[in-house]
Design a protein around this motif. Structure first.
Motif, short mmCIF file in Angstrom:
data_model
loop_
_atom_site.label_atom_id
_atom_site.label_comp_id
_atom_site.label_asym_id
_atom_site.label_seq_id
_atom_site.Cartn_x
_atom_site.Cartn_y
_atom_site.Cartn_z
N ILE A 80 0.85 -1.18 0.00
CA ILE A 80 0.00 0.00 0.00
C ILE A 80 0.89 1.23 0.00
CG2 ILE A 80 -1.80 1.28 1.22
CD1 ILE A 80 -2.83 -1.28 0.12
N LEU A 83 2.30 3.15 3.15
CA LEU A 83 2.29 2.18 4.25
C LEU A 83 3.30 1.06 4.03
CD1 LEU A 83 -1.55 1.76 4.95
CD2 LEU A 83 0.08 3.23 6.15
N VAL A 194 -8.59 0.96 4.76
CA VAL A 194 -7.81 2.02 4.11
C VAL A 194 -8.11 2.01 2.61
CG1 VAL A 194 -5.97 1.96 5.82
CG2 VAL A 194 -5.80 0.53 3.78
N GLU A 196 -7.05 1.61 -1.05
CA GLU A 196 -6.01 0.79 -1.68
C GLU A 196 -5.00 1.63 -2.44
OE1 GLU A 196 -5.68 -3.03 -4.74
OE2 GLU A 196 -7.60 -2.04 -4.40
N GLY A 199 -3.51 4.41 0.96
CA GLY A 199 -3.36 4.03 2.35
C GLY A 199 -4.05 4.95 3.35
#
Length: 255
Positions: A80, A83, A194, A196, A199
């Motif tokens: 992500i 992230l 979240v 995609e 994030g």
């Protein structure tokens, strides 16, 4: 015939002989010298793993950064943006989170319904009090009218309570997922919803789409909502995205 002695070499010592170097073979003969290895020969350097293979820690060590939304092979991770590699929440974890949410919301609904019902029943009198032979300032017809009004008020109160509780359920699921990314149940299980693509939390639009699709499916005797909640089992991408997740562009991850 004799020669006069050399003043620089009175003892007639022979000059040292210089060792003769063996002739060097021309190029192309004998054993060639070790040449530096050209690119592509010898033992190749270890290349970074291909996309989708290996564990995220190994991929980071090699400097490999997969594209956002890329599912990692056979390890339950997804990449992500902002992230990095994160673990996808399992269906068991999501079911327990949904169960906790149901208990929390159900407790609030039961408490409000009990308080509202007790207050409404307090204004309804027994019809025996409206006896035709009773004496007082209120006639029998007026007493029956009061009872009818009280019963109508009770029904109206119950309908208002149902609407308020439905609004509470909407705001609970919608706003918490939109701004926090998790309900109480998801927080307890360490899960998060979240986007995609980046994030981030879904926001009002994504949270509403994710919430309203199961509600629309519930109008079909709740079969549609059940199919929506089970739809992650039908996702062959490995991301466990339900139909509501795909429509909202979200994914549920384990923090």
């Amino acid at each position: 015939m004799s020669y006069p002695p050399d003043p620089n070499n009175p003892y007639h010592q022979q000059p040292p002989q210089q060792p003769q170097q063996p002739p060097q073979p021309p190029p192309g003969y004998g054993y060639p010298q070790q040449a530096p290895q050209a690119a592509g020969y010898g033992y190749p350097q270890q290349a970074p793993p291909a996309a989708g293979y290996g564990y995220p820690q190994q991929q980071q060590a090699y400097g490999y950064q997969p594209m956002p939304g890329t599912i990692q092979a056979n390890n339950g991770y997804i990449n992500i943006a902002q992230l990095g590699p994160v673990k996808i929440a399992s269906m068991g974890q999501r079911f327990v989170a949904r169960l906790i949410d149901g208990l929390a919301v159900g407790a609030v609904i039961a408490l409000v319904m009990a308080l509202g019902l007790a207050g409404s029943l307090g204004i309804v009198k027994d019809t025996d009090d409206c006896s035709q032979y009773s004496y007082g300032t209120v006639s029998y017809d007026d007493c029956l009218q009061q009872q009818t009004d009280a019963a109508t008020g009770l029904v109206a109160t119950m309908m208002i309570m149902i609407g308020v509780l439905a609004l509470f359920n909407l705001l609970y699921e919608w706003l918490m997922v939109s701004f926090v990314g998790a309900t109480l149940g998801k927080m307890a299980m360490g899960l998060r919803v979240v986007k995609e693509s980046n994030g981030q939390t879904p926001g009002l639009g994504g949270g509403f789409i994710r919430f309203i699709i199961p509600i629309v499916g519930a109008f079909l005797c709740y079969i549609g909502a059940l199919l929506v909640y089970l739809s992650p089992f039908f996702d062959n991408s490995g991301k466990l995205q339900g139909w509501h997740d795909r429509a909202a562009g979200t994914v549920v991850i384990k923090k």
